[in-house]
Design a protein around this motif. Structure first.
Motif: not given
Ligand SMILES: [Zn+2]
Length: 384
Positions: A1-6, A138-151
């Motif tokens: 979805m477009e950023n207008s949803n945020y 879904t209504y919003y699609g993917v709301i974000g990606i979180v990347v976990a790093v070990h540090g």
């Protein structure tokens, strides 16, 4: 979805959403009492949240036993969108595509793999492509990606990664180039703590201790990560437990993780047995057969970790400490032995337990971080 949803929510919208998420089946009247907002205000806010598909009405038209109409209740709509989490370990990448209530749609694991900028780009690209192919509507699609790093991470940037040489890798840029979704970077132990806090605990304060090649802790108080002034809060692997001890990559001598990390334990046992490779399952088998070398490395691990936990309790006084360690999962008796050592006047009140999310705590913590950004909600409890 477009950023207008945020769109940013008003503080009262966020407050209502938080109460609806954290309490199942609330009526508008209960929401008004809990928030202290008038019924008229509640009515306007709930209308907006319903229009935004973040809240659902339940119980419509169902009669109660007393014969009257059952009140219409409000419920968080965990199926309004999707979240992606990617956990980058020292020789693996785990990734989760889930709904906003944590329900898993797809999970991917790449292991063992060599990590450098090129391979990370390749694996990230494959993961995001694979997820994009299986996105449910879904209504919003993917709301974000979180990347976990070990540090340690501060303000979205990696400070250093002692167990892999990845601190110069532009994770955020790489991920942003692969999709239009918002991207957030966070320390893996911090995310584990968020995952445990939201999905497994009713407590208001929780610490997760994550043990792999190093040892890190994530600290959550009232739903919020405590990262400190420079992002180093919870770096418990670098507390000194041995004066003039072994040199650590951080620059100190005698750091806890030089003595109590899973990797150290496995290497010590491998050396004692002249084995090439040891993991928690192999060590558990020897331990259960009363092998003296296995008993020794296990007991040493417990002794050192108890020092670290004792210090942690003295500093933070949490309600719950959760261990995320393959070693303690395979040999749960280690927790009992650890608790027996932690019997002083302040540590005996703290609950110490294994994770209830197995290897998914970091990935689910990624979902929580995505939700905190997307919904502007701080405290999220999605326990059943
Ligand atoms: Zn250190």
């Amino acid at each position: 979805m477009e950023n207008s949803n945020y769109t940013r929510r008003t503080p009262n919208e966020s407050l209502c959403l938080e109460f609806i998420m954290n309490n199942k089946d609330l009526s508008r009247a209960e929401l008004s009492t809990m928030t202290g907002l008038t019924k008229a205000t509640i009515s306007v806010i709930v209308k907006k949240l319903l229009e935004d598909h973040l809240v659902l009405e339940t119980g419509i038209g169902v009669s109660s036993n007393a014969g009257g109409r059952k009140p219409i209740n409000l419920q968080y709509n965990g199926k309004a969108g999707l979240s992606i989490s990617i956990d980058v370990g020292y020789n693996y990448i785990n990734a989760l595509l889930s709904y906003l209530d944590g329900e898993e749609i797809s999970i991917l694991q790449k292991k063992p793999i060599a990590l450098n900028e090129e391979t990370i780009k390749k694996h990230f690209s494959e993961i995001i492509e694979s997820f994009n192919e299986s996105l449910p509507q879904t209504y919003y699609g993917v709301i974000g990606i979180v990347v976990a790093v070990h540090g340690p991470v501060y303000d979205g940037n990696i400070i250093f990664t002692p167990h892999y040489n990845l601190d110069r890798i532009p994770f955020r840029k790489i991920t942003e180039e692969l999709s239009d979704y918002p991207v957030y970077l966070e320390n893996e132990a911090n995310l584990s703590a968020l995952g445990e806090y939201t999905f497994t605990s009713e407590s208001s304060s929780l610490i997760s201790i994550n043990m792999h090649s190093g040892i890190g802790a994530g600290i959550v108080q009232n739903g919020l990560l405590q990262v400190g002034s420079h992002g180093f809060a919870g770096e418990i692997g670098h507390q000194i437990v041995m004066i003039n001890g072994k040199k650590c990559l951080c620059g100190n001598h005698g750091c806890l993780e030089m003595y109590a990390a899973n990797k150290v334990c496995f290497e010590k046992f491998a050396q004692a047995k002249s084995m090439d490779y040891v993991n928690a399952i192999i060590l558990r088998e020897y331990y259960q057969n009363h092998d003296p070398d296995a008993i020794q490395v296990v007991q040493e691990n417990i002794r050192y970790l108890s020092v670290g936990i004792n210090n942690l309790i003295a500093h933070y006084d949490p309600e719950v400490i959760v261990l995320n360690s393959s070693l303690y999962r395979e040999i749960p008796e280690m927790i009992q032995q650890l608790k027996q050592i932690l019997q002083n006047r302040f540590s005996n009140k703290v609950i110490v337990r294994n994770t209830l999310l197995n290897e998914k705590s970091t990935l689910l913590g990624g979902l929580v971080l995505n939700l905190q950004h997307f919904l502007d909600v701080k405290q999220i409890k999605l326990t059943d």
